[in-house]
Design a protein around this motif. Structure first.
Motif, PDB file in Angstrom:
ATOM      1  N   PHE A 479      38.933  37.139  51.943  1.00  0.00           N
ATOM      2  CA  PHE A 479      39.955  37.189  50.897  1.00  0.00           C
ATOM      3  C   PHE A 479      41.240  37.775  51.456  1.00  0.00           C
ATOM      4  N   ASP A 480      42.376  37.125  51.130  1.00  0.00           N
ATOM      5  CA  ASP A 480      43.659  37.787  51.293  1.00  0.00           C
ATOM      6  C   ASP A 480      44.176  38.108  49.892  1.00  0.00           C
ATOM      7  N   THR A 481      45.369  38.685  49.786  1.00  0.00           N
ATOM      8  CA  THR A 481      45.857  39.119  48.478  1.00  0.00           C
ATOM      9  C   THR A 481      46.058  37.944  47.534  1.00  0.00           C
ATOM     10  N   ASP A 482      46.607  36.839  48.026  1.00  0.00           N
ATOM     11  CA  ASP A 482      46.849  35.679  47.158  1.00  0.00           C
ATOM     12  C   ASP A 482      45.534  35.132  46.604  1.00  0.00           C
ATOM     13  N   LYS A 483      44.539  35.046  47.463  1.00  0.00           N
ATOM     14  CA  LYS A 483      43.245  34.527  47.012  1.00  0.00           C
ATOM     15  C   LYS A 483      42.613  35.488  46.008  1.00  0.00           C
ATOM     16  N   LEU A 484      42.820  36.774  46.215  1.00  0.00           N
ATOM     17  CA  LEU A 484      42.259  37.764  45.295  1.00  0.00           C
ATOM     18  C   LEU A 484      42.939  37.672  43.925  1.00  0.00           C
ATOM     19  N   VAL A 485      44.242  37.424  43.901  1.00  0.00           N
ATOM     20  CA  VAL A 485      44.948  37.257  42.628  1.00  0.00           C
ATOM     21  C   VAL A 485      44.364  36.071  41.864  1.00  0.00           C
ATOM     22  N   ASP A 486      44.143  34.983  42.564  1.00  0.00           N
ATOM     23  CA  ASP A 486      43.552  33.802  41.922  1.00  0.00           C
ATOM     24  C   ASP A 486      42.163  34.106  41.383  1.00  0.00           C
ATOM     25  N   PHE A 487      41.390  34.848  42.167  1.00  0.00           N
ATOM     26  CA  PHE A 487      40.026  35.168  41.744  1.00  0.00           C
ATOM     27  C   PHE A 487      40.036  36.052  40.498  1.00  0.00           C
ATOM     28  N   ILE A 488      40.954  37.025  40.467  1.00  0.00           N
ATOM     29  CA  ILE A 488      41.063  37.903  39.296  1.00  0.00           C
ATOM     30  C   ILE A 488      41.461  37.085  38.070  1.00  0.00           C
ATOM     31  N   SER A 489      42.389  36.156  38.230  1.00  0.00           N
ATOM     32  CA  SER A 489      42.807  35.306  37.115  1.00  0.00           C
ATOM     33  C   SER A 489      41.631  34.496  36.578  1.00  0.00           C
ATOM     34  N   THR A 490      40.815  34.012  37.485  1.00  0.00           N
ATOM     35  CA  THR A 490      39.630  33.250  37.069  1.00  0.00           C
ATOM     36  C   THR A 490      38.666  34.134  36.285  1.00  0.00           C
ATOM     37  N   ARG A 491      38.448  35.350  36.779  1.00  0.00           N
ATOM     38  CA  ARG A 491      37.513  36.252  36.089  1.00  0.00           C
ATOM     39  C   ARG A 491      38.023  36.616  34.703  1.00  0.00           C
ATOM     40  N   LEU A 492      39.328  36.733  34.533  1.00  0.00           N
ATOM     41  CA  LEU A 492      39.889  37.104  33.236  1.00  0.00           C
ATOM     42  C   LEU A 492      39.690  36.025  32.178  1.00  0.00           C
ATOM     43  N   THR A 506      48.076  50.035  51.448  1.00  0.00           N
ATOM     44  CA  THR A 506      48.926  48.872  51.707  1.00  0.00           C
ATOM     45  C   THR A 506      48.487  47.659  50.899  1.00  0.00           C
ATOM     46  N   VAL A 507      47.198  47.369  50.907  1.00  0.00           N
ATOM     47  CA  VAL A 507      46.733  46.196  50.158  1.00  0.00           C
ATOM     48  C   VAL A 507      46.784  46.458  48.661  1.00  0.00           C
ATOM     49  N   VAL A 508      46.609  47.697  48.250  1.00  0.00           N
ATOM     50  CA  VAL A 508      46.773  48.026  46.835  1.00  0.00           C
ATOM     51  C   VAL A 508      48.196  47.736  46.399  1.00  0.00           C
ATOM     52  N   LYS A 509      49.145  48.140  47.235  1.00  0.00           N
ATOM     53  CA  LYS A 509      50.560  47.895  46.931  1.00  0.00           C
ATOM     54  C   LYS A 509      50.838  46.403  46.779  1.00  0.00           C
ATOM     55  N   SER A 510      50.365  45.622  47.732  1.00  0.00           N
ATOM     56  CA  SER A 510      50.602  44.183  47.710  1.00  0.00           C
ATOM     57  C   SER A 510      49.969  43.540  46.477  1.00  0.00           C
ATOM     58  N   LEU A 511      48.726  43.920  46.179  1.00  0.00           N
ATOM     59  CA  LEU A 511      48.034  43.327  45.031  1.00  0.00           C
ATOM     60  C   LEU A 511      48.703  43.732  43.724  1.00  0.00           C
ATOM     61  N   TYR A 512      49.097  44.983  43.615  1.00  0.00           N
ATOM     62  CA  TYR A 512      49.734  45.456  42.387  1.00  0.00           C
ATOM     63  C   TYR A 512      51.018  44.673  42.099  1.00  0.00           C
ATOM     64  N   GLN A 513      51.813  44.450  43.129  1.00  0.00           N
ATOM     65  CA  GLN A 513      53.068  43.725  42.940  1.00  0.00           C
ATOM     66  C   GLN A 513      52.828  42.310  42.422  1.00  0.00           C
ATOM     67  N   LYS A 514      51.794  41.662  42.946  1.00  0.00           N
ATOM     68  CA  LYS A 514      51.544  40.277  42.546  1.00  0.00           C
ATOM     69  C   LYS A 514      50.827  40.180  41.204  1.00  0.00           C
ATOM     70  N   LEU A 515      50.027  41.200  40.870  1.00  0.00           N
ATOM     71  CA  LEU A 515      49.344  41.185  39.582  1.00  0.00           C
ATOM     72  C   LEU A 515      50.307  41.393  38.428  1.00  0.00           C
ATOM     73  N   LYS A 516      51.472  41.967  38.701  1.00  0.00           N
ATOM     74  CA  LYS A 516      52.449  42.192  37.640  1.00  0.00           C
ATOM     75  C   LYS A 516      52.920  40.877  37.025  1.00  0.00           C
ATOM     76  N   GLU A 517      52.715  39.778  37.733  1.00  0.00           N
ATOM     77  CA  GLU A 517      53.107  38.469  37.215  1.00  0.00           C
ATOM     78  C   GLU A 517      52.161  37.984  36.127  1.00  0.00           C
ATOM     79  N   ILE A 518      50.940  38.548  36.083  1.00  0.00           N
ATOM     80  CA  ILE A 518      49.983  38.172  35.047  1.00  0.00           C
ATOM     81  C   ILE A 518      50.292  38.971  33.791  1.00  0.00           C
ATOM     82  N   GLU A 519      50.361  38.330  32.658  1.00  0.00           N
ATOM     83  CA  GLU A 519      50.747  39.003  31.420  1.00  0.00           C
ATOM     84  C   GLU A 519      49.540  39.677  30.766  1.00  0.00           C
ATOM     85  N   VAL A 520      49.034  40.673  31.463  1.00  0.00           N
ATOM     86  CA  VAL A 520      47.908  41.477  30.984  1.00  0.00           C
ATOM     87  C   VAL A 520      48.251  42.929  31.259  1.00  0.00           C
TER      88      VAL A 520
END
Length: 809
Positions: A479-492, A506-520
């Motif tokens: 998993f990279d961060t982009d793939k993890l974002v997709d996986f989280i979206s699927t689980r939701l 570092t990876v927490v920072k990257s994931l947090y920034q990209k998860l902000k795009e999800i309206e949750v």
């Protein structure tokens, strides 16, 4: 005018040296009696300020009174050497008698060090700072005067010899007590205990004089614990009237609680409590502790947790049940930064710096919640504030929550401390976790009692509490961060709540920034937030969870140890088996949703180069996952079985065995070697000294207590504590610390400050200094953040402009 120990600030009243010495002796005797060494500690109290019987010191004090605007240099008069020097002269003669000479070394070191930290008997430079101090040339006339005054006004020379003989006998009995510990290890802990008793007795007697009190009010722990036990049983029995009281899980919870109650009747020792996550561990361990304390006369109950994030949660639960805010102490960190103080300023006039030292900070509360860092610091770190608490850890029940989080480098030191508390400290020690580490498989083993586990039929219990399925996504895909974002979206799309726990900031920072795009709703928990702030964030997260609303939480491992939250789905980056188990404990915590899924992933963007412990644990867990994929019956059939955990910890400690004794590459020694090596040991400093000097060091003890303390740190970087202006209470607390407080007020404010403090790494402190983000309080001994350096939503802001710096969590 007689000789002066202290001059009270409020009315100028004088405390004589003889009154102070007698007062400290009496307190020290009470502290020492707990382990059978009342005359040893009392001797330290009797002689610690003998050097104040000099004209030089009296003049020093009076000049400070008469010239407040231009006082003499602090610590310019050495009054702590005289008592240690007298013991050396009397009992460390050419014809050494072992126990009197050892007594002189142990008590003498405590006396000469009581304004700093214990001296090395032998240091890495192959010198003896201890010997240099006790053999220091003092003004002959003044030294003779101090001896004469002591023998005339406090205790005659003949009486002192009788008293010292009793102390030497106590020392002999102490050393002869059967134990697996070496003599050097016994002497190390005894020296630290005596030092602790002296520091606390000295500061307590001085505080009582300053507050114009004759005695310290004592809490009747037995009566309090009796009341607490009744309240706890009322809470436990109330569960029986609930609709779900007869479900299999709740019946099992009650059975395990009853087992803990019955186990409390056993003698004190080192035991394990392996209740699975969600099994009622906190209340069951409290039930054991209260009953055992009542039956065996323990003075306090101490909960030791791995992270500050769960102190407030556990303390809040206990406070609610026991209905008591007064007698329960949360100790996150040392608010006062005085570990490097090296002066004798605590005596004489009571100024702001002295008040900070005298403020109650000695762990004398009936119930204490603290961290593993603070527990280990009490035994091994530099600073009299740390070691002052050590004697109060005896005669206690200690509950070590999530004990698998003991840092690898501290395992041997941890085991030695627990063995000492069991054998000499009259304490009972419970290793409380759902994933028991193999602490008895390492070289320096825990002296575990036979039949140590408190819960019967553990495998069946673990199966009964199975609420999650571990889904292995780590051995077949990356998993990279982009793939993890997709996986989280699927689980939701299937669940309401997701918790993601990753290994690096570092990876927490990257994931947090990209998860902000999800309206949750999105939250994080951070050590950049003070305890009060974390509580507020957790309350918001729990509200979403309780209302079955969509919510995402992202964190490093700090959330996984004991934080009482329950998500529908947890995603855990591959790590040690204990971390995976703890992460699983945040999923479907109460089993209300059948079997839910915990996904273990391998995040390719995590750089574990400098996190060797996590890297080692990750690789062992990976091998166990591969074994299970090949044969489903391997390792007890699942990842969280007792067999899998045992294999994991044995292999983990074997792989890291070179780190277990806290290596110090700069000194070519390890911490155990500095503290407890035998003089004849091939790697001991004494052998280096003998080879270099061509003679033996003329001391029985040849270890390096101060060098060890100066090099000890539980985590990789030494941190400093800073108060934060969180909400009105945090701001008011900082405003109140203006130097005009009484010692009693300071004690109260510093205790409150535990809720409004965070720890800074050195580079963070330097950046805040550059950005004008720090405020210095109480002569610089207490630090606070500027309001602009603490964000009301995110915590610490290194740039001091209110912007959120994601690298900080």
């Amino acid at each position: 005018m007689g000789y002066i120990a202290h001059i009270r600030e409020s009315d100028g009243k004088i405390q004589t040296v003889e009154d102070h010495l007698s007062g400290v002796q009496a307190l020290a005797e009470v502290y020492g009696e707990k382990i059978g060494v009342k005359h040893v500690t009392g001797l330290a109290g009797l002689l610690h300020d003998m050097g104040k019987y000099t004209n030089e010191f009296r003049t020093y004090l009076l000049e400070a009174v008469n010239n407040p605007d231009a006082p003499p240099k602090r610590g310019s008069v050495d009054h702590s050497t005289a008592g240690g020097k007298l013991l050396h002269i009397l009992f460390h003669t050419e014809k050494l008698s072992m126990y009197p000479a050892l007594l002189a070394e142990i008590v003498g070191n405590a006396i000469i060090s009581h304004h700093s930290y214990l001296h090395d008997y032998l240091c890495s430079k192959l010198e003896s700072p201890y010997l240099k101090r006790v053999e220091k040339a003092l003004d002959i006339q003044e030294f003779e005067r101090s001896k004469r005054c002591f023998f005339e006004l406090v205790m005659s020379e003949a009486e002192l010899e009788v008293y010292a003989a009793k102390a030497a006998k106590e020392l002999e009995i102490y050393l002869d007590k059967p134990s697996s510990a070496t003599i050097e290890c016994k002497l190390m802990f005894l020296t630290k205990f005596v030092f602790s008793a002296l520091i606390d007795a000295d500061r307590t007697d001085t505080r009582l004089f300053e507050e114009n009190k004759t005695v310290e009010s004592q809490q009747d722990s037995m009566a309090l614990f009796e009341t607490y036990y009744e309240k706890l049983m009322k809470e436990i029995n109330a569960y029986q009237s609930r609709e779900d009281a007869q479900t299999p899980i709740n019946l099992l919870r009650r059975d395990m609680s009853d087992q803990c109650d019955a186990f409390a009747e056993k003698p004190s020792g080192i035991y394990t409590l392996s209740i699975p996550t969600g099994g009622g561990k906190t209340l069951a361990s409290l039930r054991y502790a209260l009953k055992h304390a009542r039956l065996y006369g323990k003075k306090r109950i101490i909960y030791v947790v791995p992270f500050t994030t769960i102190i407030e949660q556990n303390a809040r639960d206990v406070r609610r049940i026991l209905d008591d805010d007064v007698h329960i102490l949360e100790h996150h960190s040392n608010v006062v930064n005085d570990a490097d103080d090296e002066d004798e300023e605590i005596d004489g006039l009571i100024n702001t710096r002295q008040k900070l030292k005298l403020a109650k900070d000695n762990w004398d509360s009936p119930i204490i919640f603290t961290t593993m860092v603070q527990f280990l610091n009490t035994f091994y770190a530099k600073g009299s504030r740390n070691i002052r608490r050590l004697h109060n850890v005896t005669e206690s029940v200690l509950i070590f929550d999530e004990v698998q989080k003991v840092p690898v480098s501290c395992v041997s030191l941890f085991n030695q401390a627990l063995n000492y508390l069991k054998m000499y400290g009259e304490s009972s020690l419970i290793l409380c976790t759902a994933t028991q580490p193999a602490l008895d498989y390492v070289e320096r083993k825990l002296d575990m009692n036979a039949d140590a586990e408190m819960i019967r039929n553990l495998d069946s219990v673990i199966d009964a509490f199975k609420r999650v399925e571990i889904v292995d996504k780590a051995t077949d895909e990356k998993f990279d961060t982009d793939k993890l974002v997709d996986f989280i979206s699927t689980r939701l799309s299937d669940v309401q709540s997701v918790l993601i726990i990753l290994n690096t900031k570092t990876v927490v920072k990257s994931l947090y920034q990209k998860l902000k795009e999800i309206e949750v709703p999105l939250y994080h928990l951070s050590t950049s937030m003070c305890a009060a702030h974390r509580n507020a964030i957790l309350a918001k997260v729990r509200k979403h969870l309780d209302d079955n609303e969509k919510v995402i939480c992202i964190s490093t491992q700090l959330i996984e140890a004991g934080v009482d939250v329950s998500f529908d789905c947890v995603i855990r980056s591959l790590a040690g088996l204990d971390s995976i188990a703890q992460a699983a404990g945040r999923c479907n915590r109460h089993g209300k949703r059948g079997i839910q899924q915990v996904f273990v992933i391998d995040h390719v963007e995590e750089n574990l180069k400098y996190l060797r412990d996590i890297e080692q644990g990750k690789e062992i867990s990976r091998r166990i996952l591969v074994d299970l994929k090949r044969d489903r019956n391997e390792h007890g059939g699942h990842l969280l079985s007792v067999q899998a955990m045992e294999k994991y910890f044995k292999e983990f400690y074997e792989n890291l065995k070179t780190k277990l004794n806290y290596p110090l590459p700069k000194l070519s020694k390890d911490m155990i070697n500095l503290l407890t090596s035998e003089k004849k040991g091939k790697d001991s400093l004494h052998q280096d000294y003998k080879h270099n000097k061509g003679m033996n060091l003329p001391l029985f003890i040849a270890n390096s207590y101060r060098t060890a303390a100066e090099n000890f740190k539980v985590i990789d970087d030494l941190t400093s504590t800073v108060l934060v202006p969180y909400e009105d209470e945090g701001k008011e607390l900082i405003a109140q610390l203006n130097g005009q407080e009484t010692i009693e007020d300071l004690s109260r404010l510093l205790r409150k400050g535990q809720q409004y403090s965070i720890n800074l790494f050195p580079h963070e402190r330097e950046q805040l200094i550059r950005n004008d983000g720090l405020v210095y309080l109480l002569d610089g001994k207490v630090l606070a953040l500027m309001e602009t350096a603490y964000h009301k939503e995110y915590g610490l802001d290194l740039d001091n402009n209110g912007n959120f710096d994601l690298s900080m969590f």
